[in-house]
Design a protein around this motif. Sequence first.
Motif, mmCIF file in Angstrom:
data_model
loop_
_atom_site.group_PDB
_atom_site.id
_atom_site.type_symbol
_atom_site.label_atom_id
_atom_site.label_comp_id
_atom_site.label_asym_id
_atom_site.label_seq_id
_atom_site.Cartn_x
_atom_site.Cartn_y
_atom_site.Cartn_z
ATOM 1 N N ALA A 1 0.812 -1.262 0.068
ATOM 2 C CA ALA A 1 -0.095 0.074 -0.051
ATOM 3 C C ALA A 1 0.970 1.314 -0.061
ATOM 4 O O ALA A 1 1.860 1.397 0.573
ATOM 5 C CB ALA A 1 -0.753 -0.182 1.250
ATOM 6 N N SER A 2 0.498 2.456 -0.680
ATOM 7 C CA SER A 2 1.240 3.577 -0.575
ATOM 8 C C SER A 2 0.034 4.587 -0.774
ATOM 9 O O SER A 2 -1.066 4.593 -0.827
ATOM 10 C CB SER A 2 2.006 3.819 -2.080
ATOM 11 N N LYS B 1 6.187 -1.856 6.771
ATOM 12 C CA LYS B 1 6.407 -2.003 5.358
ATOM 13 C C LYS B 1 4.902 -1.633 4.598
ATOM 14 O O LYS B 1 4.865 -1.694 3.260
ATOM 15 C CB LYS B 1 6.784 -3.257 4.457
ATOM 16 N N ASN B 2 3.833 -1.474 5.367
ATOM 17 C CA ASN B 2 2.397 -0.987 4.873
ATOM 18 C C ASN B 2 2.134 -2.057 3.893
ATOM 19 O O ASN B 2 1.670 -1.892 2.666
ATOM 20 C CB ASN B 2 2.353 0.212 4.153
ATOM 21 N N THR B 3 2.291 -3.417 4.122
ATOM 22 C CA THR B 3 2.134 -4.484 3.407
ATOM 23 C C THR B 3 1.372 -5.725 3.999
ATOM 24 O O THR B 3 1.754 -5.849 5.125
ATOM 25 C CB THR B 3 3.274 -5.203 2.693
ATOM 26 N N ALA C 1 -8.591 -2.794 1.338
ATOM 27 C CA ALA C 1 -8.286 -2.147 2.491
ATOM 28 C C ALA C 1 -9.446 -1.152 2.924
ATOM 29 O O ALA C 1 -10.378 -0.497 2.200
ATOM 30 C CB ALA C 1 -6.946 -1.236 2.075
ATOM 31 N N ASP C 2 -9.288 -0.806 4.250
ATOM 32 C CA ASP C 2 -10.232 0.096 4.945
ATOM 33 C C ASP C 2 -11.624 -0.335 5.099
ATOM 34 O O ASP C 2 -12.578 -0.080 4.571
ATOM 35 C CB ASP C 2 -10.105 1.547 4.088
ATOM 36 N N LEU C 3 -11.711 -1.544 5.612
ATOM 37 C CA LEU C 3 -13.034 -2.182 5.995
ATOM 38 C C LEU C 3 -13.750 -1.261 6.922
ATOM 39 O O LEU C 3 -13.168 -0.835 7.970
ATOM 40 C CB LEU C 3 -12.641 -3.413 6.663
ATOM 41 N N MET D 1 -7.398 -5.145 6.805
ATOM 42 C CA MET D 1 -7.227 -5.119 5.178
ATOM 43 C C MET D 1 -7.484 -6.757 4.937
ATOM 44 O O MET D 1 -7.567 -7.556 5.605
ATOM 45 C CB MET D 1 -5.751 -5.057 4.762
ATOM 46 N N GLY D 2 -7.992 -6.752 3.651
ATOM 47 C CA GLY D 2 -8.382 -8.020 3.165
ATOM 48 C C GLY D 2 -8.091 -8.925 1.807
ATOM 49 O O GLY D 2 -7.322 -7.671 1.142
ATOM 50 N N TRP D 3 -8.461 -9.981 1.742
ATOM 51 C CA TRP D 3 -8.159 -10.458 0.376
ATOM 52 C C TRP D 3 -9.507 -10.831 -0.122
ATOM 53 O O TRP D 3 -10.236 -11.777 0.664
ATOM 54 C CB TRP D 3 -7.248 -11.490 0.452
ATOM 55 N N PHE D 4 -9.586 -11.006 -1.327
ATOM 56 C CA PHE D 4 -10.705 -11.426 -1.869
ATOM 57 C C PHE D 4 -10.326 -12.110 -3.352
ATOM 58 O O PHE D 4 -9.120 -12.000 -3.789
ATOM 59 C CB PHE D 4 -11.882 -10.374 -2.579
ATOM 60 N N ARG D 5 -11.064 -13.124 -3.970
ATOM 61 C CA ARG D 5 -10.724 -13.627 -5.231
ATOM 62 C C ARG D 5 -11.887 -13.724 -6.235
ATOM 63 O O ARG D 5 -13.232 -13.582 -5.667
ATOM 64 C CB ARG D 5 -10.231 -14.886 -5.040
ATOM 65 N N GLN D 6 -11.850 -13.591 -7.558
ATOM 66 C CA GLN D 6 -12.902 -13.749 -8.354
ATOM 67 C C GLN D 6 -12.834 -14.755 -9.575
ATOM 68 O O GLN D 6 -11.514 -14.426 -10.097
ATOM 69 C CB GLN D 6 -13.233 -12.396 -9.004
ATOM 70 N N ALA D 7 -13.094 -15.824 -9.687
ATOM 71 C CA ALA D 7 -12.903 -16.763 -10.880
ATOM 72 C C ALA D 7 -13.871 -16.409 -11.754
ATOM 73 O O ALA D 7 -14.963 -15.591 -11.780
ATOM 74 C CB ALA D 7 -13.438 -18.112 -10.150
ATOM 75 N N PRO D 8 -13.692 -16.883 -13.302
ATOM 76 C CA PRO D 8 -14.436 -16.536 -14.410
ATOM 77 C C PRO D 8 -15.694 -16.943 -14.089
ATOM 78 O O PRO D 8 -16.189 -17.835 -13.850
ATOM 79 C CB PRO D 8 -13.755 -17.207 -15.471
ATOM 80 N N GLY D 9 -16.581 -15.684 -14.393
ATOM 81 C CA GLY D 9 -18.060 -15.963 -14.294
ATOM 82 C C GLY D 9 -18.766 -16.245 -12.928
ATOM 83 O O GLY D 9 -20.033 -16.425 -12.769
ATOM 84 N N LYS D 10 -17.736 -15.885 -11.958
ATOM 85 C CA LYS D 10 -18.434 -15.948 -10.555
ATOM 86 C C LYS D 10 -18.122 -14.361 -10.010
ATOM 87 O O LYS D 10 -17.697 -13.631 -10.271
ATOM 88 C CB LYS D 10 -17.651 -16.820 -9.755
#
Length: 125
Positions: A24-25, A76-78, A98-100, A34-43
């Motif tokens: 992050a900067s 490291k803001n990482t 970021a920023d929930l 902070m979080g992680w999401f994912r997106q598969a094709p068509g989903k």
Amino acid sequence: QVQLVESGGGLVQAGGSLRLSCAASGRTFSRSYMGWFRQAPGKEREFVAVIGGSGFSTDYVDSVKGRFTISRDNAKNTVYLQMNSLKPEDTAVYYCAADLTNWGRRILPASYKYWGQGTQVTVSS
């Protein structure tokens, strides 16, 4: 200007590991969830994991519990996502957020203010 830049994606065989990073900067996120999401094709975009500012509060979607670990280095803001025992169904574009704004809505993409551009993770069988 706030930027989130993901890295670490790639092609890996089933059972392998990858470590994603989100740098992050533009401002510090040391007090932000902070979080992680994912997106598969068509989903739909799917919640994967979230971590609190101190690093002690975490949550995961059931399908990755015991295999993925979210962590952060505030100096490291990482934020990181260590992914082990990868499966073909983990294949997706992975996004950092970021920023929930509301812990109770942590699995909803609309609850996060900032997003990265994503990094592709492909797991072959």
